[in-house]
Design a protein around this motif. Structure first.
Motif, short mmCIF file in Angstrom:
data_model
loop_
_atom_site.label_atom_id
_atom_site.label_comp_id
_atom_site.label_asym_id
_atom_site.label_seq_id
_atom_site.Cartn_x
_atom_site.Cartn_y
_atom_site.Cartn_z
N ALA A 88 0.83 -1.21 0.00
CA ALA A 88 0.00 0.00 0.00
C ALA A 88 0.86 1.26 0.00
O ALA A 88 0.52 2.26 -0.64
N LEU A 89 1.98 1.21 0.70
CA LEU A 89 2.88 2.36 0.71
C LEU A 89 3.49 2.58 -0.67
O LEU A 89 3.59 3.72 -1.15
N MET A 90 3.88 1.50 -1.32
CA MET A 90 4.41 1.61 -2.68
C MET A 90 3.34 2.13 -3.64
O MET A 90 3.62 2.94 -4.54
N GLU A 91 2.10 1.68 -3.46
CA GLU A 91 0.99 2.15 -4.29
C GLU A 91 0.75 3.64 -4.06
O GLU A 91 0.51 4.41 -5.00
N ALA A 92 0.84 4.05 -2.81
CA ALA A 92 0.62 5.45 -2.47
C ALA A 92 1.65 6.36 -3.13
O ALA A 92 1.32 7.46 -3.59
N PRO A 129 -5.79 0.02 -1.74
CA PRO A 129 -5.05 1.29 -1.84
C PRO A 129 -5.11 1.95 -3.21
O PRO A 129 -4.70 3.11 -3.34
N VAL A 130 -5.59 1.25 -4.24
CA VAL A 130 -5.41 1.71 -5.62
C VAL A 130 -6.09 3.04 -5.91
O VAL A 130 -5.54 3.89 -6.62
N ALA A 131 -7.28 3.27 -5.38
CA ALA A 131 -8.01 4.50 -5.69
C ALA A 131 -7.26 5.75 -5.25
O ALA A 131 -7.39 6.81 -5.85
N PHE A 132 -6.46 5.62 -4.19
CA PHE A 132 -5.67 6.76 -3.69
C PHE A 132 -4.19 6.62 -4.07
O PHE A 132 -3.34 7.29 -3.50
N GLY A 133 -3.90 5.73 -5.03
CA GLY A 133 -2.52 5.47 -5.41
C GLY A 133 -1.87 6.63 -6.13
O GLY A 133 -2.54 7.53 -6.66
N ALA A 134 -0.52 6.59 -6.16
CA ALA A 134 0.27 7.65 -6.82
C ALA A 134 -0.19 9.02 -6.35
O ALA A 134 -0.47 9.92 -7.15
N MET A 135 -0.29 9.16 -5.02
CA MET A 135 -0.73 10.42 -4.41
C MET A 135 -2.10 10.86 -4.92
O MET A 135 -2.34 12.00 -5.29
N VAL A 164 -8.32 15.06 6.47
CA VAL A 164 -6.94 15.53 6.46
C VAL A 164 -6.51 15.88 5.04
O VAL A 164 -6.42 17.06 4.69
N SER A 165 -6.22 14.89 4.22
CA SER A 165 -5.71 15.12 2.88
C SER A 165 -5.97 13.90 2.01
O SER A 165 -5.56 12.79 2.37
N VAL A 166 -6.62 14.09 0.87
CA VAL A 166 -6.90 12.98 -0.03
C VAL A 166 -5.60 12.35 -0.56
O VAL A 166 -5.45 11.13 -0.55
N PRO A 167 -4.61 13.12 -1.04
CA PRO A 167 -3.38 12.50 -1.54
C PRO A 167 -2.61 11.70 -0.50
O PRO A 167 -1.87 10.77 -0.85
N LEU A 168 -2.77 12.02 0.78
CA LEU A 168 -2.01 11.32 1.82
C LEU A 168 -2.75 10.13 2.41
O LEU A 168 -2.24 9.47 3.32
#
Length: 542
Positions: A126-130, A166-172, A244-248
């Motif tokens: 998930a961290l890598m996806e983010a 995690p995919v929907a919020f992936g790559a920030m 908080v923040s969508v990208p995070l």
């Protein structure tokens, strides 16, 4: 100039949809039933898409071929550019023996493969996806699991299955930001809605992972750790995306779940499992055997973790607004030469625009991380070049597969085949709330990207919602949430997983093992979307 047609067969959207679905049916049958190699199945399906585009939709041959060439180019850059460099970093760690150190280090957290699967495939993935997305977590986590002794097939299935929530919020949060752009709805609002769907999915994914590793026994013995991990991830993703923040959202959720897993394992050690059926075919290296009697030093362990710390550091730095703006100055955008397309309404299609984001793409950032890794691990220039060549050789068939699949997707999109399928589904009226996630699932299964799926169907979801008196926010978000479940079936991700674990030609076998989980999760998401469109759960819609 080619103008898309939505109902070319007998002026019927239904009949046209059946014809438009032929390339996808061919692809999935060749992979899942015939068990054909992915690269060959993709090329045959691409040929089918070209035939349908030219014969059924009346698309000029030249325009169809140009659309396919743009898709193939997009498949290489940025998607394959990410995977090649990710595998390169892994290859260097193997060549230097540091992956053996990493194997032993992870075992100190827990020598239980079920816990390792949750921690690596889900939390670290998930961290890598983010931070990166676009197939990076599948490539990285699958080889990490092999290093810990997992069977290659099981490692590939785990990496693909975990790469959902995690995919929907992936790559920030790139998919959410793209969805906001194409729908005209605030990305914060869409992120809030997706953050009220995918966290529910996240609760169940770790439980499924332990089932994949060890069946019913795995679930019975390790459900407290798996469930706690999923709940922690889901709560963190919900809170972050809504307040908080969508990208995070994924960054915080991934780190939270990892900390919780380690804490639960320390407080409540899981039972030591019996040997898992279908164990690893990856034998410990001679280096591993030599060090059995001598524990790894802290310096060795630090160097083993260094490549992944470097990757995270590079990605985080490149997400800083000032740095990102500076890097973006090198980005080039141009119209694909000779390709002239308009939608059925006569509007120019944005898909003809090609972007070369040289420095902001995760692939280039992974390359930088690889160069830094060379210095930290003491790899010579010659050794680094040899490792890079070895990575290209390992990925040669995956490269062909991904480029063919993206060519297929671009031909279907450019000719109107994809929009035909979406428009036909959108005619379901109020029942569309149940079908909305399927549309997103279909888009991601074809393109391998939730971002691309949102680009294809985001506006269509809003239009269908207006016609059926449904919430546009809910339908648009359901496209993205449903899309995350199609990623594990995407031929491009299947090819990446197969190449990463050394199972070239086994993409069909991997496909069959993940198909059931994808459909089961999709059914749950359809039910959730349907209930959220009624008084039962309408309070969840912002």
């Amino acid at each position: 100039m080619y103008k898309q047609v939505l109902d070319p067969i007998a002026d019927s959207l239904g009949w046209s949809s059946l014809v438009a679905a032929i390339p996808l049916a061919v692809l999935f049958i060749l992979l899942g039933v015939v068990r054909m190699r992915a690269w060959l199945a993709s090329l045959i399906s691409l040929a089918a898409a070209l035939v349908v585009a030219v014969w059924a939709y009346g698309m000029p041959v030249g325009q169809a071929l140009l659309a396919g060439s743009e898709g193939a180019a997009f498949g290489f850059f940025p998607i394959l550019w990410i995977v090649i460099n990710a595998i390169w970093v892994y290859t260097m760690t193997v060549d230097t023996g540091h992956f053996d150190v990493l194997r032993r280090s992870f075992a100190t957290v827990s020598d239980d493969q079920r816990i390792q699967a949750v921690l690596i495939a889900f939390s670290f993935g998930a961290l890598m996806e983010a931070l990166a997305g676009f197939g990076t977590p599948v490539a990285v986590t699958s080889v990490m699991l092999i290093a810990l002794g997992f069977d290659p097939m099981k490692a590939a299935v785990l990496a693909l299955t975990a790469n959902t929530a995690p995919v929907a919020f992936g790559a920030m949060a790139t998919p959410i930001l793209t969805l906001g752009k194409v729908t005209g709805i605030s990305s914060d609002t869409l992120g809030s809605m997706v953050g009220r769907q995918t966290p529910i999915l996240a609760v169940f994914v770790p439980l499924v992972l332990v089932v994949i590793v060890d069946g019913a026994r795995g679930l019975r013995e390790t459900w407290p750790v798996a469930l706690t991990c999923g709940i922690a991830f889901g709560i963190a993703q919900y809170v972050t995306s809504n307040f908080v923040s969508v990208p995070l959202a994924d960054v915080i959720a991934a780190l939270t779940s990892a900390v919780v897993v380690v804490a639960v394992v320390r407080l409540r050690p899981a039972p030591r499992p019996a040997p898992v059926a279908g164990g690893s075919v990856d034998e410990p290296s001679p280096e591993f055997a030599r060090r059995v009697e001598r524990p790894d030093s802290r310096a060795e362990i630090a160097r083993a973790y260094a490549p992944y710390a470097i990757i995270i550091a590079v990605f985080v730095v490149c997400q800083i607004d000032q740095v990102k703006t500076w890097l973006n100055k090198a980005t080039q955008t141009f119209q694909w030469p000779g390709l002239h397309l308009t939608s059925a309404s006569g509007k120019p299609l944005g898909s003809v625009t090609f972007t070369l984001n040289w420095f902001t793409t995760p692939g280039t950032q992974m390359l930088v991380a690889g160069v830094v890794t060379m210095l930290v691990l003491g790899v010579s220039v010659t050794g680094g070049v040899k490792a890079y060549w070895a990575s290209l050789v390992q990925l040669r068939w995956a490269i062909l597969t991904v480029m063919a699949v993206l060519a297929l997707a671009f031909v279907m999109n450019a000719s109107g085949q994809t929009v035909t399928l979406g428009t036909w589904m959108a005619g379901a009226g109020s029942a569309f709330a149940l079908l909305s996630p399927i549309l997103g699932w279909l888009g991601t299964a074809v393109t391998g990207s939730d971002t691309s799926s949102n680009s294809l169907f985001g506006a269509l979801q809003v239009t269908a919602a207006d016609k059926a008196d449904l919430s546009p926010v809910l339908m648009a978000a359901s496209n993205s949430s449903g899309g995350v479940l199609g990623k594990m079936l995407s031929p491009q991700n299947l090819a990446i997983a197969a190449a990463a674990v050394g199972l070239h030609g086994k993409e069909g076998d991997i496909f069959r093992r993940v198909l059931g989980w994808s459909l089961l999760f999709l059914l749950g998401m359809c039910v959730l979307s349907g209930l959220q469109s009624t008084d039962v759960l309408s309070w969840m819609v912002p």
